[in-house]
Write a protein that holds these residues in place. Sequence first.
Motif, short mmCIF file in Angstrom:
data_model
loop_
_atom_site.label_atom_id
_atom_site.label_comp_id
_atom_site.label_asym_id
_atom_site.label_seq_id
_atom_site.Cartn_x
_atom_site.Cartn_y
_atom_site.Cartn_z
N ARG A 56 -18.89 12.74 -12.01
CA ARG A 56 -19.41 11.25 -12.33
C ARG A 56 -18.74 10.26 -11.11
O ARG A 56 -19.58 9.60 -10.41
N PHE A 57 -17.64 10.70 -10.59
CA PHE A 57 -16.96 9.94 -9.25
C PHE A 57 -16.92 10.91 -8.36
O PHE A 57 -16.64 11.86 -8.38
N THR A 58 -17.03 10.00 -6.99
CA THR A 58 -16.98 11.08 -5.77
C THR A 58 -16.10 10.12 -4.70
O THR A 58 -16.38 8.80 -4.69
N ILE A 59 -15.05 10.74 -4.15
CA ILE A 59 -14.17 10.00 -3.38
C ILE A 59 -14.58 10.53 -1.98
O ILE A 59 -14.65 11.61 -1.75
N SER A 60 -14.36 9.64 -0.90
CA SER A 60 -14.75 10.12 0.22
C SER A 60 -13.80 9.16 1.19
O SER A 60 -13.28 8.00 0.72
N ALA A 111 -8.69 10.35 -8.65
CA ALA A 111 -9.33 11.15 -7.57
C ALA A 111 -8.29 11.13 -6.40
O ALA A 111 -7.72 9.87 -5.90
N ALA A 112 -8.38 11.91 -5.62
CA ALA A 112 -7.62 11.93 -4.10
C ALA A 112 -8.25 12.77 -3.27
O ALA A 112 -9.06 13.70 -3.61
N ILE A 113 -8.02 12.48 -1.94
CA ILE A 113 -8.66 13.34 -0.64
C ILE A 113 -7.77 13.33 0.35
O ILE A 113 -6.85 12.76 0.54
N THR A 114 -7.41 14.76 0.74
CA THR A 114 -6.47 14.99 1.71
C THR A 114 -7.06 14.55 3.05
O THR A 114 -8.01 14.09 3.32
N SER A 115 -6.23 14.63 4.32
CA SER A 115 -6.70 14.36 5.56
C SER A 115 -7.68 15.43 6.07
O SER A 115 -8.36 14.95 6.94
N GLY A 116 -7.55 16.53 5.49
CA GLY A 116 -8.55 17.39 5.89
C GLY A 116 -9.78 17.54 5.04
O GLY A 116 -11.12 18.05 5.22
N GLY A 117 -9.96 16.59 3.90
CA GLY A 117 -11.26 16.12 3.29
C GLY A 117 -11.31 17.00 1.88
O GLY A 117 -12.42 16.86 1.38
N SER A 118 -10.28 17.65 1.51
CA SER A 118 -10.28 18.45 0.43
C SER A 118 -10.07 17.36 -0.67
O SER A 118 -9.37 16.34 -0.60
N THR A 119 -10.92 17.24 -2.08
CA THR A 119 -10.70 16.56 -2.96
C THR A 119 -10.24 17.07 -4.15
O THR A 119 -10.45 18.14 -4.59
N THR A 176 -10.61 3.77 6.05
CA THR A 176 -11.14 3.18 4.61
C THR A 176 -11.61 4.54 3.69
O THR A 176 -11.86 5.58 4.24
N VAL A 177 -10.84 4.32 2.42
CA VAL A 177 -11.45 5.24 1.45
C VAL A 177 -12.30 4.52 0.67
O VAL A 177 -12.44 3.49 0.23
N TYR A 178 -13.34 5.57 -0.08
CA TYR A 178 -14.33 4.90 -1.08
C TYR A 178 -14.12 5.70 -2.37
O TYR A 178 -13.81 6.88 -2.46
N LEU A 179 -14.74 5.03 -3.43
CA LEU A 179 -14.82 5.84 -4.81
C LEU A 179 -16.11 5.26 -5.18
O LEU A 179 -16.41 4.21 -5.60
#
Length: 120
Positions: free
Chosen positions: A66-70, A49-57, A77-80
């Motif tokens: 099943r998984f959520t990145i934030s 998973a990946a998340i951009t600086s703008g919050g797009s995933t 900090t990044v979470y999974l």
Amino acid sequence: QVQLVESGGGLVQAGGSLRLSCAASGRTFSQYAMGWFRQAPGKEREFVAAITSGGSTNYADSVKGRFTISRDNAKNTVYLQMNSLKPEDTAVYYCAVGATGTGVSVYDYWGQGTQVTVSS
């Protein structure tokens, strides 16, 4: 010196949940994409998973739903969040920082990894 430190891995039964965290230090990463990859024994490292600086995933098909990145830019900090875990999710999970994308080569900085083991 840039440092990424993952935490939150462990042993969980199939169907369970885990939340991985990756704390970055050494610079501010708010303008960069942050991602999670995993590597199982005998296999290549793969995008999760990946998340951009703008919050797009973006998610691998195998973990969608099943998984959520934030991310929390104030905490660098990044979470999974991993729900409905399956035995095939067993791997060492790595966080990374770099350009947006799903390939290993676009990420410049990597953590040391945290083991996730899902028992059947």
